[in-house]
Design an enzyme around this catalytic site. Structure first.
Site, mmCIF file in Angstrom:
data_model
loop_
_atom_site.group_PDB
_atom_site.id
_atom_site.type_symbol
_atom_site.label_atom_id
_atom_site.label_comp_id
_atom_site.label_asym_id
_atom_site.label_seq_id
_atom_site.Cartn_x
_atom_site.Cartn_y
_atom_site.Cartn_z
ATOM 1 N N GLU A 37 -25.787 -70.715 31.153
ATOM 2 C CA GLU A 37 -24.928 -69.616 31.596
ATOM 3 C C GLU A 37 -25.691 -68.555 32.372
ATOM 4 O OE1 GLU A 37 -24.663 -70.966 28.512
ATOM 5 O OE2 GLU A 37 -22.704 -71.907 28.744
ATOM 6 N N HIS A 83 -15.712 -69.663 20.294
ATOM 7 C CA HIS A 83 -14.849 -70.126 21.377
ATOM 8 C C HIS A 83 -13.589 -69.274 21.525
ATOM 9 C CE1 HIS A 83 -17.395 -73.642 21.254
ATOM 10 N NE2 HIS A 83 -16.735 -74.225 22.217
#
Lengths: 325, 380
Positions: A60, A129
């Protein structure tokens, strides 16, 4: 006009912007051939080619840094962070780098980057998540934080974000992806950034919410209407910076407000709304500002999700409490 | 029982399936530092030296003298309180000027905070470098044709950004252009260091990653950063060619960087270079004292290995350089720096309203309100 789900509206916006501006680039983990883990980018690589729509290595921070470098070379990056819970790995690129560049370089460079990321609870995802991390993002100067509550806004806000010359963090609600459908225009259109929407007019109390909580608030407003209570519902749409005018105008009219968020209580968007009203609209009030939020714990993924998330009846109870204060 | 005993003896006599010690020893053995002129000014690679006229070599020496003079003046100005943040560069002149001089002004430089001399040579006016040091935004206002970012403070962040610039160069199909970036030995421990190299490698993008191994990350010595024998070998895992070079040898650094650039612009993807150098002074001028973590015995051989000494000696022996020439040049550089300080002093006081105007292109309500509020204050 076509009937589209929230996620189809997002794909639609991406397709239109990739088609109309060849400086746009869409990239991230699994966004290419796979079309994204939720299929938000389905078919886009086939349509626009691997040069414009591509998979990155799984990192990321790398995706964030890549976006900055590509923006410097004149592109308009649209990176995807697969889940909002993964942004901690790339917070430097967001908070320490791209959001500062215009300021840092005295306006001589800019970062037209739109980061898309899904978030929000209630779909039984694994840990990290579903977290609502918009409070972290809202504290970053130079970054817009945008989140739609319906398919029309999803398309219009995303197109406006991509066309904006500053970094925008575009939050997509996981639970809304396929649970909402609406007729939306086929052509490109924009919904203004920095502007909240009055999605239901009312005179007795202002319910100020965003994302999935807007829909819950609308249901509460409908229920209360049957008892003759007129609740106004405001969809913030842009969480940072806040549309102060729309919030204050509404509270001036109703004299009562409840700020609603899915995130934990501490240092959240609802706190910003409440403090704004305290700072600039205290004399409009006939009761304290109510807040609806999740408890101050880590998000409990799995079995306890629905017990933890703020539910419709909590919004209703808080609204009644503030109405009768 | 019988079966068990037979199995044990079988194990004892067998070579292990893998010899990890041998593998560990082998890693890093491929990285013999490249050298052209050694510490005694002896030419090690005459074929490289022969590529340059003495006039060209004098220009190279002058770059190092310029950087040394800039360092000395910056040091003094910092002590007088006339500069803000300053990271000393003394000892790293061959590493910094040798690499930077192999690049073109159209290449994109992603520097860290010790790379101010490269940034200036790449086109940043000295007075702007001084303004950056003082924390004046004018120092970061770059014209379109200055292909660089301001000095990066977050260790390694420039590496992932350089990968993005390099990918952009590739997508734009711009010929003869690379992204180049610097970090130190400590920077190679950072995640962004690996991510940047890996992304550039995966995209086969034209980037040159330079690691100036100056021995210390503030106080932590190179040997404590990693069990890797060399920092150069860290690029191998990303599938990127890399090399170690004598970072006190201008020509060696220059030639290696030029070769790396040629390799990258030919479409082969990125290269990583580790320069072996030494930070003669403290980490920064904000109170770091190297005496706390290193000894005179360790420092002295590096001081003797000063990159200026060998090139000054070599060119003096060639009759191409003299003390008088050097004195004259140093005076000229000092005069330029003095003028730059004056120019920096003339920069207007910064206004909060200007800061506010540079947060977004289109001003949201909070910014508009605050601009109005600060305009009232600033007009008093």
């Amino acid at each position: 006009m076509s009937k589209k789900t929230y996620i189809q509206a997002i794909t639609d916006a991406l397709r239109l912007e990739l088609g109309s501006d060849d400086r746009t680039l869409l990239f991230g983990e699994d966004v290419g051939k796979n079309g994204g883990v939720f299929r938000a980018t389905d078919g886009l690589q086939a349509e626009f080619g691997e040069d414009r729509v591509f998979d990155t290595p799984l990192a990321e921070s790398g995706i964030g840094g890549l976006s900055i470098g590509l923006a410097l070379e004149g592109f308009r990056p649209i990176p995807e962070i697969q889940f909002l819970g993964f942004i901690f790995e790339t917070l430097d690129s967001i908070a320490g780098q791209m959001s500062r560049e215009r300021f840092r370089m005295g306006g001589t460079r800019h970062m037209p980057i739109t980061i898309r990321s899904p978030y929000g609870g209630g779909t039984h995802t694994p840990e990290m998540h579903a977290d609502s991390l918009e409070g972290y993002l809202a504290q970053i100067p130079g970054l817009r934080v945008v989140t739609p509550s319906n398919p029309y806004d999803a398309k219009g806000l995303l197109i406006a974000s991509i066309r904006n010359n500053d970094p925008v963090f575009f939050l997509e609600n996981l639970k809304l992806y396929r649970s909402m459908k609406a007729d939306i225009p086929d052509e490109a259109y924009t919904v203004p950034l920095d502007k909240a929407a009055v999605v239901r007019e009312g005179t007795d109390i202002s319910l100020i919410a965003y994302s999935a909580q807007v829909n819950q608030s609308l249901k509460v407003a409908e229920k209360l209407a049957k008892e003759g209570i007129s609740a106004e519902v405001i969809d913030l749409r842009t969480l940072s910076p806040l549309d102060e005018e729309t919030i204050l105008k509404s509270v001036e009219k109703t004299g009562r407000a409840v700020a609603i968020q899915e995130a934990q209580r501490q240092a959240g968007i609802a706190a910003n709304v409440a403090s704004l009203i305290a700072e600039k609209g205290a004399l409009y009030l006939s009761a304290p500002v109510g807040r609806v939020y999740a408890p101050d714990t880590v998000y409990p993924f799995g079995l306890a999700e629905d017990d933890w998330l703020p539910a419709e009846d909590e919004i209703e109870a808080k609204t009644r409490e503030i109405l009768t204060y | 029982m019988y079966v068990h005993e037979r199995d044990v003896s079988f194990m004892d006599n067998e070579q292990p399936i893998v010899d990890f010690s041998a593998i560990h020893d082998a890693l890093g053995k491929n990285f013999e530092p490249v050298q052209v002129i050694d510490g005694q000014a002896k030419v090690v690679k005459p074929e490289i030296v022969a590529k340059y006229t003495n006039d060209q070599l004098v220009e190279f020496l002058k770059l190092m003298i310029w950087e040394r003079t800039l360092h000395q003046r910056s040091n003094a100005l910092t002590r007088q309180g006339r500069l803000g943040f300053y990271a000393p560069t003394e000892g790293q002149e061959a590493s910094e000027m040798g690499s930077n001089s192999a690049m073109k002004s159209t290449d994109v430089l992603m520097p860290a905070y010790r790379d101010i001399p490269q940034l200036i040579q790449h086109g940043l006016p000295v007075y702007k470098a001084f303004l950056w040091s003082r924390g004046h935004v004018l120092g970061n206002e770059y014209p379109e044709d200055l292909h660089a970012m301001p000095p990066q403070i977050i260790i390694g962040a420039q590496y992932v950004q350089a990968a993005g610039v390099a990918l952009g160069i590739k997508k734009n199909k711009t010929a003869d252009k690379v992204a180049y970036t610097y970090t130190g030995d400590g920077g190679t421990s950072q995640g962004d260091f690996y991510e940047g190299m890996n992304f550039a490698g995966a995209f086969q993008a034209p980037a040159v990653f330079i690691v100036q191994n100056n021995g210390y990350a503030i106080s932590v010595p190179r040997r404590k950063q990693t069990n890797a024998r060399t920092l150069a070998q860290k690029a191998v895992a990303a599938g990127i060619p890399s090399i170690q070079v004598d970072g006190m040898d201008f020509l060696a650094v220059h030639e290696v960087t030029k070769a790396a650039r040629d390799y990258a612009i030919a479409g082969n993807g990125p290269v990583m270079i580790e320069t072996l150098t030494y930070r003669f002074g403290p980490h920064t001028n904000a109170g770091d004292d190297p005496k706390r973590y290193r000894t005179k015995d360790e420092e002295q051989p590096w001081f003797d290995n000063d990159p200026l000494i060998r090139y000054r000696k070599y060119l003096t022996e060639q009759g191409a350089w003299s003390q008088a020439q050097e004195d004259e040049y140093v005076e000229q550089v000092k005069a330029d720096i003095k003028a730059a300080v004056k120019q920096a002093d003339d920069a207007p006081k910064q206004k909060i309203t200007e800061f506010l105007s540079n947060v977004f292109e289109e001003q949201p309500q909070n910014i508009q309100q605050q601009i109005t509020a600060y305009q009232a204050k600033e007009s008093k």
